[in-house]
Enzyme design. Structure first.
Site, PDB file in Angstrom:
ATOM      1  N   HIS A 100       7.805  17.996  -0.953  1.00 26.13           N
ATOM      2  CA  HIS A 100       9.001  17.268  -1.377  1.00 26.13           C
ATOM      3  C   HIS A 100       9.305  17.593  -2.843  1.00 26.13           C
ATOM      4  O   HIS A 100      10.221  18.345  -3.135  1.00 26.13           O
ATOM      5  CB  HIS A 100       8.781  15.777  -1.142  1.00 26.13           C
ATOM      6  CG  HIS A 100      10.024  14.957  -1.188  1.00 26.13           C
ATOM      7  ND1 HIS A 100      11.275  15.477  -1.043  1.00 26.13           N
ATOM      8  CD2 HIS A 100      10.202  13.627  -1.352  1.00 26.13           C
ATOM      9  CE1 HIS A 100      12.172  14.529  -1.121  1.00 26.13           C
ATOM     10  NE2 HIS A 100      11.543  13.381  -1.313  1.00 26.13           N
ATOM     11  N   HIS A 128      16.358  24.654   4.423  1.00 25.72           N
ATOM     12  CA  HIS A 128      16.442  23.200   4.253  1.00 25.72           C
ATOM     13  C   HIS A 128      16.558  22.562   5.620  1.00 25.72           C
ATOM     14  O   HIS A 128      17.205  23.139   6.500  1.00 25.72           O
ATOM     15  CB  HIS A 128      17.662  22.832   3.384  1.00 25.72           C
ATOM     16  CG  HIS A 128      17.606  21.454   2.835  1.00 25.72           C
ATOM     17  ND1 HIS A 128      18.017  20.358   3.552  1.00 25.72           N
ATOM     18  CD2 HIS A 128      17.159  20.987   1.645  1.00 25.72           C
ATOM     19  CE1 HIS A 128      17.841  19.282   2.824  1.00 25.72           C
ATOM     20  NE2 HIS A 128      17.311  19.623   1.659  1.00 25.72           N
ATOM     21  N   ASP A 133      15.938  23.801  -5.183  1.00 30.07           N
ATOM     22  CA  ASP A 133      14.724  24.137  -5.932  1.00 30.07           C
ATOM     23  C   ASP A 133      14.642  25.592  -6.345  1.00 30.07           C
ATOM     24  O   ASP A 133      13.768  25.977  -7.107  1.00 30.07           O
ATOM     25  CB  ASP A 133      13.495  23.792  -5.086  1.00 30.07           C
ATOM     26  CG  ASP A 133      13.378  22.301  -4.892  1.00 30.07           C
ATOM     27  OD1 ASP A 133      13.515  21.589  -5.888  1.00 30.07           O
ATOM     28  OD2 ASP A 133      13.170  21.861  -3.750  1.00 30.07           O
TER      29      ASP A 133
HETATM   30  N1  ACO Z   1      11.277  31.501   4.439  1.00 26.78           N
HETATM   31  C1  ACO Z   1      11.153  32.183   5.595  1.00 26.78           C
HETATM   32  N2  ACO Z   1      11.373  31.650   6.801  1.00 26.78           N
HETATM   33  C2  ACO Z   1      11.739  30.365   6.848  1.00 26.78           C
HETATM   34  C3  ACO Z   1      11.891  29.592   5.689  1.00 26.78           C
HETATM   35  C4  ACO Z   1      11.645  30.197   4.444  1.00 26.78           C
HETATM   36  N3  ACO Z   1      11.791  29.533   3.306  1.00 26.78           N
HETATM   37  N4  ACO Z   1      12.273  28.340   6.026  1.00 26.78           N
HETATM   38  C5  ACO Z   1      12.349  28.318   7.365  1.00 26.78           C
HETATM   39  N5  ACO Z   1      12.033  29.543   7.862  1.00 26.78           N
HETATM   40  C6  ACO Z   1      12.046  29.936   9.260  1.00 26.78           C
HETATM   41  C7  ACO Z   1      10.803  29.453   9.981  1.00 26.78           C
HETATM   42  O1  ACO Z   1       9.769  30.423   9.937  1.00 26.78           O
HETATM   43  C8  ACO Z   1      11.326  29.218  11.370  1.00 26.78           C
HETATM   44  O2  ACO Z   1      11.437  30.471  11.992  1.00 26.78           O
HETATM   45  P1  ACO Z   1      11.209  30.652  13.585  1.00 26.78           P
HETATM   46  O3  ACO Z   1      12.200  29.744  14.247  1.00 26.78           O
HETATM   47  O4  ACO Z   1      11.484  32.115  13.788  1.00 26.78           O
HETATM   48  O5  ACO Z   1       9.785  30.245  13.813  1.00 26.78           O
HETATM   49  C9  ACO Z   1      12.733  28.684  11.148  1.00 26.78           C
HETATM   50  O6  ACO Z   1      13.136  29.251   9.883  1.00 26.78           O
HETATM   51  C10 ACO Z   1      12.830  27.160  11.077  1.00 26.78           C
HETATM   52  O7  ACO Z   1      11.849  26.677  10.149  1.00 26.78           O
HETATM   53  P2  ACO Z   1      11.302  25.184  10.118  1.00 26.78           P
HETATM   54  O8  ACO Z   1      10.100  25.134   9.246  1.00 26.78           O
HETATM   55  O9  ACO Z   1      11.180  24.650  11.518  1.00 26.78           O
HETATM   56  O10 ACO Z   1      12.528  24.440   9.445  1.00 26.78           O
HETATM   57  P3  ACO Z   1      12.506  23.004   8.799  1.00 26.78           P
HETATM   58  O11 ACO Z   1      13.882  22.543   8.861  1.00 26.78           O
HETATM   59  O12 ACO Z   1      11.465  22.126   9.372  1.00 26.78           O
HETATM   60  O13 ACO Z   1      12.019  23.347   7.317  1.00 26.78           O
HETATM   61  C11 ACO Z   1      11.845  23.606   5.016  1.00 26.78           C
HETATM   62  C12 ACO Z   1      12.729  23.174   6.194  1.00 26.78           C
HETATM   63  C13 ACO Z   1      10.497  22.869   5.026  1.00 26.78           C
HETATM   64  C14 ACO Z   1      12.564  23.265   3.715  1.00 26.78           C
HETATM   65  C15 ACO Z   1      11.610  25.144   5.110  1.00 26.78           C
HETATM   66  O14 ACO Z   1      12.851  25.813   5.097  1.00 26.78           O
HETATM   67  C16 ACO Z   1      10.697  25.669   3.992  1.00 26.78           C
HETATM   68  O15 ACO Z   1       9.463  25.648   4.146  1.00 26.78           O
HETATM   69  N6  ACO Z   1      11.295  26.181   2.870  1.00 26.78           N
HETATM   70  C17 ACO Z   1      10.515  26.636   1.750  1.00 26.78           C
HETATM   71  C18 ACO Z   1      10.069  25.455   0.906  1.00 26.78           C
HETATM   72  C19 ACO Z   1      11.222  24.795   0.165  1.00 26.78           C
HETATM   73  O16 ACO Z   1      12.043  25.457  -0.460  1.00 26.78           O
HETATM   74  N7  ACO Z   1      11.264  23.462   0.231  1.00 26.78           N
HETATM   75  C20 ACO Z   1      12.285  22.679  -0.503  1.00 26.78           C
HETATM   76  C21 ACO Z   1      13.163  21.923   0.426  1.00 26.78           C
HETATM   77  S1  ACO Z   1      14.353  20.994  -0.493  1.00 26.78           S
HETATM   78  C22 ACO Z   1      13.594  19.522  -0.916  1.00 26.78           C
HETATM   79  O17 ACO Z   1      12.749  18.998  -0.256  1.00 26.78           O
HETATM   80  C23 ACO Z   1      14.009  18.890  -2.141  1.00 26.78           C
END
Ligand code: ACO
Length: 430
Positions: free
Chosen positions: A268, A307, A363
């Site tokens: 988060h 996101h 971020d």
């Molecule tokens: N880089 C590469 N691939 C990604 C990324 C990423 N940053 N984010 C999601 N994906 C891919 C996943 O591998 C998945 O692929 P698949 O369907 O082929 O397996 C698909 O996209 C969906 O990913 P989920 O993790 O299910 O998506 P979710 O909505 O749960 O996750 C999250 C969102 C946690 C923000 C994710 O995008 C992530 O880990 N990002 C990087 C960390 C980040 O920047 N977090 C800040 C969020 S903003 C905040 O909280 C203030």
């Protein structure tokens, strides 16, 4: 247009039910009438992490993740970031409307005159280890404030809620700055009532021996804009926590301390630190293609991308990118900015990111700005918690006054053992 209802047939019994649809939702308790017999508890929904569950009705913040829209109380984030101040935005969030000039003046006065913390809180901060994480200090000290203001327990008294709101919004920067100064062994710098909210924050952080600290206006405004962008984000992890903990009718200091604890978590409040660490690991523009290959192979994630809600460019990231340019004119350009810009350019043209609808989030650029301004990475989640306090308080009072709300208490699917008899330890085999 048909009826606003959903017809469900239970194939176990052949019975049919009609459930009303309101605001695009059905009420989950309505499902309880769907039973196989009188002893059946009734149907529930299973939704870990609340992927498709609205836990409240809210009038605070609107997000359309597909279109990349964010509005506080109806006002587009772009207009607020361009024309408002954090304090005015905080007023908008907690009161629901933009203030009249006299109300804004009174609000600024009230916030400014609640910035000092009790000297005993200072001693409390002194007690933390010299290298204590500032977010850990925040969690402890915000919670401790509840013991200093026993009137905060009167949560259904509007006057008490008003005063606690002033206290929390006012004291968060003081606690944050004192936590920072403690971690670097510097004497605490007391609030200066002649400065703006963010100007005073910079004063408490960075004042050295000068008699009067003069904040750089560009950096002061940059922090103000970043605070506006972080002031609320509807039902995210920390807001859900403030509502859930607050639903026990605990005082707001305790509920906000719990919300701070969620931001201590890397998923988060720690994502901008992860983004900076990634940019430092990549190091230079030439190394980006290799890193992108690793992301596509599933070895690493592109930090600051993607996101849960935004499947389009995060509107906050667009604004932050502009702020970054202004800040770097004062601080000098961070070499990490070039890596970030090129990474974004390559990612946004790449099929993997396009098909997964992955765009920069808030971020991606905020950490680079904070770093250029001299903040250590440990302070990043703290810089998120300060402005989010206004959003937490707006959502907390909305929850308290919502007649639909009760103490938050989800259900479970029990998969553990059935009833079994206790065996004394001496009779259990090794
Ligand atoms: N880089 C590469 N691939 C990604 C990324 C990423 N940053 N984010 C999601 N994906 C891919 C996943 O591998 C998945 O692929 P698949 O369907 O082929 O397996 C698909 O996209 C969906 O990913 P989920 O993790 O299910 O998506 P979710 O909505 O749960 O996750 C999250 C969102 C946690 C923000 C994710 O995008 C992530 O880990 N990002 C990087 C960390 C980040 O920047 N977090 C800040 C969020 S903003 C905040 O909280 C203030």
């Amino acid at each position: 247009m048909g009826r606003e209802s959903l017809t469900i047939t239970d194939n176990r019994t052949g019975k049919t039910y009609e459930l009303p649809i309101e605001h695009g939702t059905i009420r989950a308790p309505e499902l309880r009438q769907i039973k196989t017999g009188p002893d059946d508890f009734g149907l529930m929904t299973y939704d870990p992490a609340f992927l498709n569950t609205a836990a409240c009705k809210s009038r605070v913040t609107f997000i359309d993740g597909d279109k990349g829209i964010l509005r506080y109380r109806g006002y587009p984030i772009e207009q607020l970031a361009e024309r408002s101040t954090y304090i005015e935005t905080a007023y908008l969030l907690v009161k629901g409307e933009l203030p009249k000039p006299s109300h804004l003046k009174a609000f600024i006065h009230n916030i400014t005159h609640h910035t000092i913390i009790h000297e005993n809180i200072k001693k409390f901060i002194d007690g933390f280890h010299y290298d204590a994480h500032p977010m850990g200090i925040m969690v402890g000290t915000v919670g401790a404030l509840s013991t200093f203001y026993s009137d905060a327990k009167r949560i259904f008294d509007p006057e008490s809620r008003r005063i606690q709101t002033h206290r929390l919004v006012a004291k968060m920067p003081t606690l944050a700055a004192f936590a920072y100064r403690h971690s670097i062994g510097m004497p605490y710098a007391y609030p200066d009532n002649e400065l703006s909210y963010t100007g005073n924050f910079l004063n408490m952080l960075f004042k050295m021996t000068e008699l009067k600290y003069k904040p750089n206006p560009v950096l002061e405004r940059a922090i103000d804009v970043l605070f506006i962008l972080h002031a609320d984000h509807e039902q995210n992890c920390s807001t859900n926590t403030v509502r859930s903990v607050g639903s026990s009718h605990v005082d707001p200091f305790s509920a906000v301390a719990a919300a701070c604890a969620t931001q201590y978590g890397p998923l988060h409040g720690g994502a901008n630190e992860a983004a900076i660490r990634m940019l430092m690991e990549i190091g230079s523009v030439e190394k980006i293609p290799d890193y992108i290959k690793r992301v596509k192979a599933g070895e690493v994630r592109l930090q600051g991308f993607g996101h849960r809600i935004y499947k389009n460019y995060d509107p906050r990231a667009k604004i932050i990118k502009k702020v970054a340019e202004q800040v770097f004119e004062v601080t000098g350009r961070s070499p990490l900015l070039d890596v970030a810009l090129e990474l974004e350019r390559i990612a946004l043209a790449d099929d993997y990111f396009i098909s997964h609808r992955l765009y920069p989030n808030v971020d991606f650029y905020s950490g680079i700005i904070y770093q250029a301004m001299g903040f250590p990475m440990d302070m990043f989640p703290v810089l998120f918690a300060i402005p989010r306090t206004a959003g937490w308080l707006a959502q907390w009072s909305e929850m308290l006054l919502d007649e639909d709300q009760k103490i938050a208490r989800p259900r479970q699917i029990y998969l553990g053992p059935g009833e079994r008899d206790y065996v004394p330890v001496a009779e259990r085999s090794e």
